[in-house]
Design an enzyme around this catalytic site. Structure first.
Site, PDB file in Angstrom:
ATOM      1  N   LYS A 100       0.835  -1.208   0.000  1.00  8.39           N
ATOM      2  CA  LYS A 100       0.000   0.000   0.000  1.00  8.39           C
ATOM      3  C   LYS A 100       0.866   1.253   0.000  1.00  8.39           C
ATOM      4  O   LYS A 100       0.547   2.238  -0.650  1.00  8.39           O
ATOM      5  CB  LYS A 100      -0.977  -0.032   1.161  1.00  8.39           C
ATOM      6  CG  LYS A 100      -2.075  -1.041   0.846  1.00  8.39           C
ATOM      7  CD  LYS A 100      -3.132  -1.166   1.884  1.00  8.39           C
ATOM      8  CE  LYS A 100      -4.158  -2.189   1.403  1.00  8.39           C
ATOM      9  NZ  LYS A 100      -4.304  -3.337   2.311  1.00  8.39           N
ATOM     10  N   LYS A 131      -4.754 -11.325 -11.505  1.00  4.95           N
ATOM     11  CA  LYS A 131      -5.550 -11.829 -10.378  1.00  4.95           C
ATOM     12  C   LYS A 131      -6.860 -11.032 -10.273  1.00  4.95           C
ATOM     13  O   LYS A 131      -6.840  -9.798 -10.374  1.00  4.95           O
ATOM     14  CB  LYS A 131      -4.731 -11.657  -9.093  1.00  4.95           C
ATOM     15  CG  LYS A 131      -5.446 -12.125  -7.867  1.00  4.95           C
ATOM     16  CD  LYS A 131      -4.741 -11.670  -6.599  1.00  4.95           C
ATOM     17  CE  LYS A 131      -5.751 -11.740  -5.481  1.00  4.95           C
ATOM     18  NZ  LYS A 131      -5.565 -11.152  -4.289  1.00  4.95           N
ATOM     19  N   LYS A 157     -10.990  -6.586  -6.472  1.00  3.36           N
ATOM     20  CA  LYS A 157     -11.806  -5.367  -6.497  1.00  3.36           C
ATOM     21  C   LYS A 157     -10.951  -4.161  -6.856  1.00  3.36           C
ATOM     22  O   LYS A 157     -11.415  -3.242  -7.512  1.00  3.36           O
ATOM     23  CB  LYS A 157     -12.449  -5.145  -5.127  1.00  3.36           C
ATOM     24  CG  LYS A 157     -13.664  -5.988  -4.892  1.00  3.36           C
ATOM     25  CD  LYS A 157     -13.908  -6.159  -3.389  1.00  3.36           C
ATOM     26  CE  LYS A 157     -14.186  -7.594  -3.043  1.00  3.36           C
ATOM     27  NZ  LYS A 157     -13.679  -7.998  -1.716  1.00  3.36           N
TER      28      LYS A 157
HETATM   29  P1  ADP Z   1      -9.872  -8.148  -3.248  1.00  3.22           P
HETATM   30  O1  ADP Z   1      -8.497  -8.390  -3.844  1.00  3.22           O
HETATM   31  O2  ADP Z   1     -10.927  -8.258  -4.276  1.00  3.22           O
HETATM   32  O3  ADP Z   1      -9.947  -6.853  -2.460  1.00  3.22           O
HETATM   33  P2  ADP Z   1      -9.714  -9.376  -0.680  1.00  3.22           P
HETATM   34  O4  ADP Z   1      -8.284  -8.950  -0.560  1.00  3.22           O
HETATM   35  O5  ADP Z   1     -10.761  -8.686   0.135  1.00  3.22           O
HETATM   36  O6  ADP Z   1     -10.124  -9.320  -2.227  1.00  3.22           O
HETATM   37  O7  ADP Z   1      -9.762 -10.942  -0.425  1.00  3.22           O
HETATM   38  C1  ADP Z   1     -10.717 -11.610   0.387  1.00  3.22           C
HETATM   39  C2  ADP Z   1     -10.399 -13.087   0.343  1.00  3.22           C
HETATM   40  O8  ADP Z   1     -10.574 -13.597  -1.002  1.00  3.22           O
HETATM   41  C3  ADP Z   1      -8.941 -13.396   0.715  1.00  3.22           C
HETATM   42  O9  ADP Z   1      -8.917 -14.580   1.506  1.00  3.22           O
HETATM   43  C4  ADP Z   1      -8.250 -13.633  -0.605  1.00  3.22           C
HETATM   44  O10 ADP Z   1      -7.184 -14.551  -0.504  1.00  3.22           O
HETATM   45  C5  ADP Z   1      -9.370 -14.202  -1.473  1.00  3.22           C
HETATM   46  N1  ADP Z   1      -9.174 -13.788  -2.883  1.00  3.22           N
HETATM   47  C6  ADP Z   1      -9.307 -12.542  -3.373  1.00  3.22           C
HETATM   48  N2  ADP Z   1      -9.082 -12.508  -4.706  1.00  3.22           N
HETATM   49  C7  ADP Z   1      -8.788 -13.789  -5.057  1.00  3.22           C
HETATM   50  C8  ADP Z   1      -8.449 -14.432  -6.301  1.00  3.22           C
HETATM   51  N3  ADP Z   1      -8.406 -13.756  -7.443  1.00  3.22           N
HETATM   52  N4  ADP Z   1      -8.214 -15.759  -6.292  1.00  3.22           N
HETATM   53  C9  ADP Z   1      -8.287 -16.476  -5.149  1.00  3.22           C
HETATM   54  N5  ADP Z   1      -8.604 -15.934  -3.942  1.00  3.22           N
HETATM   55  C10 ADP Z   1      -8.834 -14.612  -3.887  1.00  3.22           C
END
Ligand code: ADP
Ligand code: TRP
Length: 349
Positions: free
Chosen positions: A134, A215, A218
């Site tokens: 970040k 990947k 959001k």
């Molecule tokens: P984002 O990247 O969309 O903000 P988060 O960081 O809030 O998602 O992730 C919430 C959960 O979902 C975590 O346990 C993370 O490992 C899983 N996760 C998020 N994106 C993926 C992905 N593309 N593939 C597998 N797991 C994911």
């Protein structure tokens, strides 16, 4: 379960951490940040729900305190917390098997976080990948973002969790919780149970790709929300990145993005048929459009029951609140016991 805990009590008076760790407690949290997408489902939520079939106690919570490190709109936050709870229940989390609750309904966790902060060095937090990432992206951090891993360690340690199912990106945070438990126990005796992280067994779910092949996240604007449907969903699938090769040209299925989406939904036998057609090429080979539509249809079908359940849940906010409050009551019972043990150990009670 209750009987065996009581039996344990016979040999472990005072419910010391070393004795309680013989029981398996599963715990994980998810941030209520925006609409949950396929990456969140396959990488996290699905594991959490399937895990509730294993013997032990199960705690799943919505990390609304953590969300405050970035959220500034109270109404949006409330809505997202509700949506996240509904998402878990609609996708099959059974509140009889797992306690589902809001992090902020268990204030004991913030007390434990303070205690942990007093034994944790700045250096440990400075090494956190998520914080460093970040910073690199130029985000102006608040103190809460910096101490995020302490609150997360408190979440984990408050429930005597042994198993923490998470995605790869959260592993370091769980390791930090291990470290913090070690620092506290080293100073004050056997108070916290050492947690272990658990990754999804299936590699295809570890990193679900987004529409652009990166990947799914959001923060990258490349997501497919779990409950998207109809025309809008079809449109999203249409956006999956492909190249301009002819359908007839034989291709390696592993290299083709639409196949990665089919992989998420289809049973192995059906998937192999599609792979074979792609690999062989020629007249019977599917074009990218056909692959995308097959993936779209598979997703519609997969989530149809959950969509119906979600509508039911949204129509009955009182029932949802009851589930969350019952989950919080069970969670508080456990967290209060651990908090008391920690306070006693360090001389505050
Ligand atoms: P984002 O990247 O969309 O903000 P988060 O960081 O809030 O998602 O992730 C919430 C959960 O979902 C975590 O346990 C993370 O490992 C899983 N996760 C998020 N994106 C993926 C992905 N593309 N593939 C597998 N797991 C994911
Ligand atoms: N940091 C986790 C995430 O962003 C959410 C979380 C908060 C969590 N507290 C936790 C996960 C405790 C597991 C255990 O996904």
């Amino acid at each position: 379960m209750v009987a065996s805990r009581a039996l344990y009590g016979l040999f472990c008076p005072l419910g010391r951490a070393s004795c309680l760790s013989a029981m398996t407690t599963f715990l994980s949290g998810i941030q209520p940040s925006g609409l949950q997408h396929l990456g969140n489902y396959f990488g996290a939520i699905r594991q959490h729900i399937l895990g509730t079939e294993e013997p032990g106690d199960h705690f799943y919570f919505i990390a609304d305190y953590h969300a405050l490190t970035t959220s500034r709109d109270p109404e949006v936050l409330r809505e997202r917390v509700r949506e996240t709870a509904v998402t878990y229940l609609a996708l099959g989390l059974d509140p009889a098997k797992a306690s589902l609750f809001r992090q902020s309904d268990v204030p004991e966790v913030t007390e434990i976080a303070w205690l942990l902060s007093t034994v944790t060095g700045m250096g440990l937090l400075e090494r956190a990948h998520s914080f460093k990432d970040k910073m690199t992206r130029g985000l102006k951090a608040n103190v809460g973002l910096f101490t995020y891993p302490i609150l997360m360690a408190a979440d984990i340690l408050a429930y005597e969790s042994n198993v923490v199912p998470v995605g790869k990106d959260q592993v370091q945070h769980v390791e930090m919780a291990q470290d913090m438990a070690g620092y506290f126990n080293g100073a004050y005796g056997d108070v916290f149970v050492r947690p272990e992280y658990k990754l999804a067994a299936e590699a295809v779910f570890a990193k679900v790709p987004g529409l652009d092949g990166d990947k799914m996240s959001k923060s990258y604007g490349n997501t497919i929300p779990i409950f998207q449907t109809g025309k809008q969903l079809k449109k999203l699938f249409g956006k999956i990145k492909t190249d301009s090769r002819d359908p007839e040209e034989p291709k390696d299925p592993a290299e083709i993005l639409p196949m990665r989406f089919l992989e998420l939904f289809l049973p192995a036998a059906q998937l192999r048929e599609w792979e074979e057609r792609v690999r062989t090429g020629g007249e019977g080979a599917p074009g990218y459009g056909e692959l995308k539509m097959a993936a779209y249809e598979a997703m519609e079908e997969t989530f149809a029951p959950a969509r119906a359940k979600r509508e039911e849940l949204l129509a009955n906010p009182e029932a949802l609140e009851e589930v969350l409050m019952a989950g919080a009551a069970k969670a508080r019972e456990r967290a209060a016991r651990v908090r008391d043990r920690a306070l006693q150990a360090c001389g505050l009670k």
